[in-house]
Design an enzyme around this catalytic site. Structure first.
Site, mmCIF file in Angstrom:
data_model
loop_
_atom_site.group_PDB
_atom_site.id
_atom_site.type_symbol
_atom_site.label_atom_id
_atom_site.label_comp_id
_atom_site.label_asym_id
_atom_site.label_seq_id
_atom_site.Cartn_x
_atom_site.Cartn_y
_atom_site.Cartn_z
ATOM 1 N N GLU A 249 15.798 10.123 -14.083
ATOM 2 C CA GLU A 249 15.621 11.747 -12.348
ATOM 3 C C GLU A 249 16.748 10.485 -11.825
ATOM 4 O OE1 GLU A 249 11.139 10.201 -12.531
ATOM 5 O OE2 GLU A 249 10.552 11.637 -13.770
ATOM 6 N N LYS A 251 17.520 9.379 -8.000
ATOM 7 C CA LYS A 251 16.638 8.434 -7.702
ATOM 8 C C LYS A 251 16.825 8.811 -6.101
ATOM 9 C CE LYS A 251 15.540 3.442 -6.817
ATOM 10 N NZ LYS A 251 15.767 3.619 -5.556
ATOM 11 N N ARG A 256 8.571 6.448 -0.290
ATOM 12 C CA ARG A 256 7.603 6.650 -1.340
ATOM 13 C C ARG A 256 6.020 7.285 -1.051
ATOM 14 N NH1 ARG A 256 6.774 3.312 -6.683
ATOM 15 N NH2 ARG A 256 5.470 4.468 -8.331
ATOM 16 N N ARG A 271 4.040 3.267 -0.050
ATOM 17 C CA ARG A 271 4.742 2.225 -1.474
ATOM 18 C C ARG A 271 3.345 0.752 -0.709
ATOM 19 N NH1 ARG A 271 5.398 -1.699 -3.685
ATOM 20 N NH2 ARG A 271 7.308 -2.723 -4.639
ATOM 21 N N GLU A 301 8.434 10.972 -3.480
ATOM 22 C CA GLU A 301 9.538 10.782 -3.016
ATOM 23 C C GLU A 301 9.499 11.689 -1.642
ATOM 24 O OE1 GLU A 301 10.378 7.343 -2.858
ATOM 25 O OE2 GLU A 301 12.034 7.164 -1.365
ATOM 26 N N PHE A 341 7.979 13.262 -8.553
ATOM 27 C CA PHE A 341 8.251 13.196 -9.889
ATOM 28 C C PHE A 341 7.025 12.499 -11.339
ATOM 29 C CE2 PHE A 341 8.990 9.364 -6.992
ATOM 30 C CZ PHE A 341 7.804 8.443 -7.176
ATOM 31 N N ARG A 416 5.247 -3.314 -13.042
ATOM 32 C CA ARG A 416 6.754 -3.942 -13.072
ATOM 33 C C ARG A 416 7.053 -3.738 -14.402
ATOM 34 N NH1 ARG A 416 10.228 -3.153 -8.645
ATOM 35 N NH2 ARG A 416 8.991 -4.255 -7.188
ATOM 36 N N LYS A 422 15.399 0.705 -12.943
ATOM 37 C CA LYS A 422 16.243 1.633 -11.650
ATOM 38 C C LYS A 422 17.798 1.596 -12.261
ATOM 39 C CE LYS A 422 14.815 -1.948 -8.797
ATOM 40 N NZ LYS A 422 14.063 -1.706 -7.633
HETATM 41 N N1 ATP Z 1 12.875 9.803 -9.588
HETATM 42 C C1 ATP Z 1 11.993 8.562 -8.628
HETATM 43 N N2 ATP Z 1 11.255 7.826 -9.707
HETATM 44 C C2 ATP Z 1 10.130 7.037 -9.442
HETATM 45 N N3 ATP Z 1 10.883 6.309 -8.175
HETATM 46 C C3 ATP Z 1 11.411 6.803 -7.151
HETATM 47 C C4 ATP Z 1 12.053 8.210 -7.871
HETATM 48 N N4 ATP Z 1 13.178 8.456 -6.831
HETATM 49 C C5 ATP Z 1 12.777 6.973 -5.902
HETATM 50 N N5 ATP Z 1 12.042 6.061 -6.114
HETATM 51 C C6 ATP Z 1 11.298 5.703 -5.306
HETATM 52 O O1 ATP Z 1 12.670 3.640 -5.564
HETATM 53 C C7 ATP Z 1 11.790 3.171 -5.595
HETATM 54 C C8 ATP Z 1 12.396 2.528 -6.363
HETATM 55 O O2 ATP Z 1 13.495 1.379 -5.961
HETATM 56 P P1 ATP Z 1 13.347 0.737 -5.406
HETATM 57 O O3 ATP Z 1 14.737 -0.622 -5.399
HETATM 58 O O4 ATP Z 1 14.226 1.890 -4.205
HETATM 59 O O5 ATP Z 1 12.785 -0.018 -4.043
HETATM 60 P P2 ATP Z 1 12.586 -1.407 -3.484
HETATM 61 O O6 ATP Z 1 11.274 -1.069 -3.039
HETATM 62 O O7 ATP Z 1 13.836 -2.261 -3.594
HETATM 63 O O8 ATP Z 1 11.532 -1.446 -5.500
HETATM 64 P P3 ATP Z 1 10.464 -1.262 -5.796
HETATM 65 O O9 ATP Z 1 9.583 -0.394 -5.076
HETATM 66 O O10 ATP Z 1 10.424 -1.377 -7.067
HETATM 67 O O11 ATP Z 1 9.717 -2.843 -5.605
HETATM 68 C C9 ATP Z 1 10.495 3.495 -5.595
HETATM 69 O O12 ATP Z 1 9.091 2.547 -5.273
HETATM 70 C C10 ATP Z 1 10.574 4.818 -5.073
HETATM 71 O O13 ATP Z 1 10.164 4.713 -3.568
#
Ligand code: ATP
Length: 584
Positions: A249, A251, A256, A271, A301, A341, A416, A422
């Protein structure tokens, strides 16, 4: 339970340096609490009257707290303030003031019934619920009578609590361990329940009254702990880890959002499970219109978009929503699109144990896509090269990359794990110079731009084949006057089909004879399968694109189309870009 007993335990917790001792102290305190008061004990220890996602705020600042103390103790406010300044701890100021107080008009401490935990809690709830006109005075009156009845040591903790500075360092996990210990339940069971229903007061009440934890169910209105992703940096590793095939998907780079639709309306949780509904009235409205379900929990998102072109903007533009008084203006200037998503629950059906592929089907059944609510773009892959092509597409249109997911995985609350991975770039580049590109096509405008063109398809020139190769679709940077002017100068160049000297994978609404040259700058030059410029030169199947392009305002009337930036120059610019490390 007497409030004094809780205070004694808090003092002990504060003085210990061992986490295990902290857990033991809390466990023995919990054992002494009655089932009908255990939730209050826990909320008071955690420093919030209700689970934070309910958003109940005390609305008591330091000033107000000191005024209540002054009223209760007869100490002057100035004196209290100086005591606070000296000690740096409002609790200590409260303790001293109460210890030396003459308690005007009230019975001396000790000659009245000791405070109960429930009394303190209920009074504080009243403080929190006092709103509107006269709320300040009401809060002061409630607090000061609470202080008037408390011992110096009790007052110390009440003062710290009300200004949000309890600072015991007790985390939710500490409480979970102590509860497990106190009531002989498995820590894992409590954790699972907590992921489904993150309200420790509620869970404590269940275990204290001997109710089984598997009664705890996914409930619309109560946020679940979000599923999180691991990270890998190559598509082959990712596919191997996911057993050969993945749902990939886009990103999206926004905020979130866990969206709850229930009898009481639509609520959005962040989040970190804060209630962020107030920041997104437009999303609430769009969800109401787009989702056909009585009750649902959806995950998505929220992304800021350019109001004129609908193109995605970087995440920072959502920050304008963070201040309450700016939300209305931000909604105009930075509208959003919600990309959904996942779906966790729908009309009585808990979907967390269903495979992702099934949840995706459910999602598309109940969501009727609109301008404001869309389903996250996705595709299923089993070949690393095609994943990479999709990845480059995702980056070039302004997302951060991909999230690759196991098609058969459950929704793992609070975990996690390796079912979501990702795939982002380690480096981001920076476009070092402007480019002069030829307008070869256009897209009709919407909203304010209706009747004009909303965005333009631009190309670079290749002298060796005498062809124009597309490199971006640009809609940003044009003033209203620019848009009018563009429409007028392009009008005579309109043709009914793509010009034979133009190579494009995109279908424009209108095509032109390549002639008009404009200056454009972008955030960076990225690989993209959507454009034909330098197709295959860096990687098979992908060309080059300008990411986040904008018109600089300069019409290069001094340049003919054959003097535009060449494809070779584009490649050179791509290679010479400054690479900056991407933060995690
Ligand atoms: N298609 C998708 N599926 C899941 N998450 C997505 C999607 N598109 C965007 N996201 C976002 O990506 C985030 C995860 O990656 P990212 O590394 O940018 O965030 P982070 O806050 O640093 O890490 P995390 O939320 O994993 O702790 C998710 O929490 C969500 O907000």
């Amino acid at each position: 339970m007497q409030f004094g007993e809780l205070v004694k335990a808090l003092a002990a917790v504060e003085s210990t340096t061992q986490r295990s001792v902290m857990v033991k102290l809390l466990a023995s305190l919990f054992k002494k609490a009655l089932p009908e008061e255990i939730d209050k004990v826990i909320y008071l220890i955690l420093g919030d009257l209700r689970p934070p996602w309910e958003g109940l705020e005390l609305g008591v600042g330091e000033k107000l707290c000191l005024r209540a103390l002054a009223k209760a103790t007869g100490t002057s406010q100035a004196e209290l303030e100086s005591m606070y300044k000296k000690t740096g701890d409002i609790g200590e100021a409260a303790r001293r003031a109460l210890a030396s107080s003459k308690r005007p008009g009230l019975l001396a401490f000790g000659s009245q019934k000791p405070l109960e935990v429930s009394e303190v809690y209920d009074a504080l709830i009243k403080v929190a619920r006092a709103t509107g006109e006269g709320a300040q005075d009401m809060k002061i009156a409630l607090l000061s009578s609470l202080f008037a009845r408390s011992s110096p040591e009790e007052g110390k903790y009440i003062a710290r609590f009300v200004v949000g500075k309890l600072r015991l360092g007790v985390a939710d996990m500490t409480i979970i361990e102590a509860l497990a210990d106190a009531y002989g339940v498995r820590k894992e069971d409590l954790e699972r329940a907590y992921h489904v229903y993150p309200d420790l007061g509620h869970l404590a009440k269940l275990v204290a009254s001997g109710k089984p934890l598997d009664e705890v169910k996914v409930t619309p209105g109560v946020p679940v702990l979000p599923m999180l992703a691991q990270r890998l940096s190559s598509s082959s590793e990712i596919l191997a880890k996911l057993g050969g095939a993945a749902i990939c998907e886009y990103k999206y780079d926004g905020e979130r959002a866990q969206i709850h639709i229930s009898q009481s309306g639509v609520r959005i949780f962040s989040r970190r499970l804060e209630d962020i509904t107030h920041a997104y009235p437009d999303v609430v409205k769009a969800v109401r219109e787009a989702v056909s379900a009585r009750e649902a929990i959806l995950e998505g998102e929220i992304v800021a978009v350019d109001p004129d072109t609908g193109e995605m903007l970087p995440f920072q533009e959502l920050m304008h929503r963070k201040r309450k008084h700016e939300v209305a203006a931000a909604m105009e200037m930075y509208p959003t699109v919600l990309y959904l998503f996942d779906i966790v629950y729908v009309d009585g059906e808990d979907l967390t144990n269903e495979p992702l592929i099934y949840r995706r089907v459910k999602l598309s059944e109940i969501v009727h896509e609109s301008d404001k609510v869309q389903i996250a773009k996705w595709q299923m892959f089993d070949d690393p090269d095609t994943v990479d092509v999709f990845f480059h597409e995702a980056v070039s249109v302004g997302t951060e990359g991909l999230i690759c997911k196991s098609p058969t995985s459950e929704y793992e609350m609070g975990a996690r794990g390796w079912n979501w991975i990702k795939y982002k770039r380690d480096y981001k580049s920076e476009m070092i110079d402007t480019v002069d590109l030829v307008v070869v096509g256009a897209f009709y405008g919407r909203g304010k731009r209706a009747g004009l063109y909303g965005a333009f398809l631009l190309a670079a020139y290749d002298p060796s084949s005498d062809m124009f190769y597309t490199v971006c679709k640009v809609g940003s940077g044009f003033t209203d006057a620019d848009l009018k002017k563009m429409y007028e100068i392009l009008q005579p160049l309109k043709i009914p089909h793509r010009h034979p000297r133009v190579s494009s994978k995109m279908e424009a609404d209108v095509w032109f004879v390549p002639q008009v040259v404009i200056e454009v700058i972008g955030a960076e030059i990225t690989l993209s399968p959507l454009h034909t410029c330098c197709l295959g030169a860096v990687r098979p199947g992908v060309g080059l694109a300008v990411r986040f392009p904008r018109f600089t305002g300069r019409y290069r009337t001094d340049k003919g189309p054959e003097q535009a930036t060449t494809v070779a120059e584009m490649l050179e610019l791509y290679k010479r870009q400054k690479k900056v490390a991407q933060p995690e």
